[in-house]
Design an enzyme around this catalytic site. Structure first.
Site, PDB file in Angstrom:
ATOM      1  N   TYR A   1      -5.038  13.090   0.242  1.00 45.39           N
ATOM      2  CA  TYR A   1      -5.241  13.687  -1.089  1.00 45.39           C
ATOM      3  C   TYR A   1      -4.050  14.540  -1.512  1.00 45.39           C
ATOM      4  O   TYR A   1      -4.192  15.650  -2.014  1.00 45.39           O
ATOM      5  CB  TYR A   1      -6.544  14.496  -1.119  1.00 45.39           C
ATOM      6  CG  TYR A   1      -7.717  13.726  -0.559  1.00 45.39           C
ATOM      7  CD1 TYR A   1      -8.168  12.567  -1.196  1.00 45.39           C
ATOM      8  CD2 TYR A   1      -8.339  14.119   0.613  1.00 45.39           C
ATOM      9  CE1 TYR A   1      -9.230  11.832  -0.671  1.00 45.39           C
ATOM     10  CE2 TYR A   1      -9.399  13.393   1.141  1.00 45.39           C
ATOM     11  CZ  TYR A   1      -9.835  12.256   0.493  1.00 45.39           C
ATOM     12  OH  TYR A   1     -10.876  11.541   1.012  1.00 45.39           O
TER      13      TYR A   1
ATOM     14  N   SER B   1      -9.110   7.635  -3.989  1.00 47.31           N
ATOM     15  CA  SER B   1     -10.460   8.154  -4.197  1.00 47.31           C
ATOM     16  C   SER B   1     -10.491   9.664  -4.408  1.00 47.31           C
ATOM     17  O   SER B   1     -11.498  10.205  -4.875  1.00 47.31           O
ATOM     18  CB  SER B   1     -11.364   7.784  -3.022  1.00 47.31           C
ATOM     19  OG  SER B   1     -10.944   8.447  -1.845  1.00 47.31           O
TER      20      SER B   1
ATOM     21  N   ARG C   1     -11.024  -1.346  -6.234  1.00 52.56           N
ATOM     22  CA  ARG C   1     -10.831  -0.669  -4.949  1.00 52.56           C
ATOM     23  C   ARG C   1     -10.723  -1.678  -3.807  1.00 52.56           C
ATOM     24  O   ARG C   1     -11.579  -2.529  -3.607  1.00 52.56           O
ATOM     25  CB  ARG C   1     -12.003   0.288  -4.692  1.00 52.56           C
ATOM     26  CG  ARG C   1     -11.822   1.084  -3.425  1.00 52.56           C
ATOM     27  CD  ARG C   1     -12.937   2.125  -3.266  1.00 52.56           C
ATOM     28  NE  ARG C   1     -12.830   2.763  -1.980  1.00 52.56           N
ATOM     29  CZ  ARG C   1     -11.959   3.731  -1.687  1.00 52.56           C
ATOM     30  NH1 ARG C   1     -11.137   4.167  -2.619  1.00 52.56           N
ATOM     31  NH2 ARG C   1     -11.899   4.247  -0.487  1.00 52.56           N
TER      32      ARG C   1
ATOM     33  N   ASP D   1       0.070   5.011   0.890  1.00 54.38           N
ATOM     34  CA  ASP D   1      -0.090   6.001   1.959  1.00 54.38           C
ATOM     35  C   ASP D   1      -0.244   5.333   3.323  1.00 54.38           C
ATOM     36  O   ASP D   1      -1.138   4.513   3.520  1.00 54.38           O
ATOM     37  CB  ASP D   1      -1.302   6.884   1.669  1.00 54.38           C
ATOM     38  CG  ASP D   1      -1.163   7.596   0.334  1.00 54.38           C
ATOM     39  OD1 ASP D   1      -0.050   8.025   0.006  1.00 54.38           O
ATOM     40  OD2 ASP D   1      -2.182   7.714  -0.383  1.00 54.38           O
TER      41      ASP D   1
ATOM     42  N   ASP E   1      -1.506  -1.113   5.864  1.00 51.59           N
ATOM     43  CA  ASP E   1      -1.666  -0.573   7.216  1.00 51.59           C
ATOM     44  C   ASP E   1      -3.095  -0.578   7.734  1.00 51.59           C
ATOM     45  O   ASP E   1      -3.333  -0.128   8.852  1.00 51.59           O
ATOM     46  CB  ASP E   1      -1.102   0.853   7.277  1.00 51.59           C
ATOM     47  CG  ASP E   1      -1.878   1.837   6.417  1.00 51.59           C
ATOM     48  OD1 ASP E   1      -2.316   1.457   5.312  1.00 51.59           O
ATOM     49  OD2 ASP E   1      -2.042   2.993   6.850  1.00 51.59           O
TER      50      ASP E   1
ATOM     51  N   ASP F   1       0.867  -1.157   0.000  1.00 51.27           N
ATOM     52  CA  ASP F   1       0.000   0.000   0.000  1.00 51.27           C
ATOM     53  C   ASP F   1       0.917   1.223   0.000  1.00 51.27           C
ATOM     54  O   ASP F   1       2.048   1.153   0.493  1.00 51.27           O
ATOM     55  CB  ASP F   1      -0.876  -0.027   1.259  1.00 51.27           C
ATOM     56  CG  ASP F   1      -1.680   1.238   1.434  1.00 51.27           C
ATOM     57  OD1 ASP F   1      -2.413   1.613   0.503  1.00 51.27           O
ATOM     58  OD2 ASP F   1      -1.557   1.860   2.499  1.00 51.27           O
TER      59      ASP F   1
END
Length: 180
Positions: free
Chosen positions: A26, A60, A103, A17, A129, A15
Site C-alpha cells: 500500500y 486493492s 482484478r 509490485d 511474481d 506486474d
C-alpha cells in the site's frame, strides 16, 4: 494437415509490485519506490527490440481506503521516471470481494491493455511474481512468465507455464522465442 498460426510478440506487460519494483504494501510514498535488480536493463532490451511495454497491477489499497488514487498515480509516475516510459498502464482499484472483471487473476486488465495497444492477447506476454498473474495471463490467452520472489508459493512456481530466475532471464526467454 492443420495450419498453425504463429503470432509475433509485440508487447510485454508486467506486474508492478514485486516484479518491477520492490513490494512496499500500500505504498503512498513515491520516494519508497525501488526497482528490482535488473529491471531497467531488461526493459531497455525490450524497448530496443521495439516491443511495447506496460504495467498491469492490482491496487486493492484504493478500495480499502489505505491509498488514494492521487497517491497511486504519484507512485506510478515515480515507477515510470525510474523505469519508463511505458506504453500502457492498467490498475484495478477494487478489493478481492468486489468480484470485478479487472482484478487479477481475471484477465480484464490484460485484455484492456492489449485493446489499447491495438494487439491481440496472443501477441503479448505477461511477467509477474505470483500465481494470480499467471492465471490472468492464461485467461487472457497471453504467454505468462513467473519470476518468483520470497513470497511466491511453491505451488505457484510448480503451476507456472514458464519460470525465470530474474527479469533479465525472463527477457532472455521472451527474445529467444519471440514467435508465439
Amino acid at each position: 494437415m492443420a495450419i498453425t498460426t504463429r503470432r509475433e510478440l509485440k508487447a510485454v506487460l508486467f506486474d508492478r509490485d514485486g516484479t518491477l519494483v520492490l513490494d512496499v504494501p500500500y505504498n503512498t510514498e513515491p520516494d519508497l519506490v525501488r526497482p528490482v535488480e535488473g529491471a531497467l536493463p531488461a526493459l531497455t532490451r525490450l524497448r530496443r527490440d521495439v516491443l511495447l511495454t506496460g504495467v498491469v497491477t492490482n491496487q486493492s489499497g484504493v478500495a480499502r481506503g489505505l491509498i488514494t488514487v492521487h497517491q497511486l498515480h504519484s507512485v506510478n509516475l515515480r515507477v515510470e521516471s525510474l523505469l519508463g516510459p511505458f506504453d500502457v498502464w492498467e490498475y484495478c482499484p477494487h478489493g478481492p470481494e468486489d468480484a470485478c472483471d479487472c482484478r487479477k487473476p481475471r484477465p480484464g486488465m490484460i485484455l484492456s491493455a492489449c485493446n489499447y495497444l491495438g494487439i491481440r492477447p496472443d501477441e503479448c506476454a505477461f511477467v509477474g511474481d505470483i500465481g494470480a498473474d499467471m492465471k490472468a495471463a492464461a485467461a487472457a490467452g497471453s504467454r505468462g512468465i513467473l519470476v518468483p520472489t520470497p513470497v511466491t508459493r511453491q505451488e505457484e512456481i510448480d503451476a507456472a507455464p514458464e519460470v525465470a530466475g530474474s527479469l533479465e532471464e525472463a527477457v532472455d526467454q521472451l527474445l529467444a522465442r519471440s514467435i508465439l
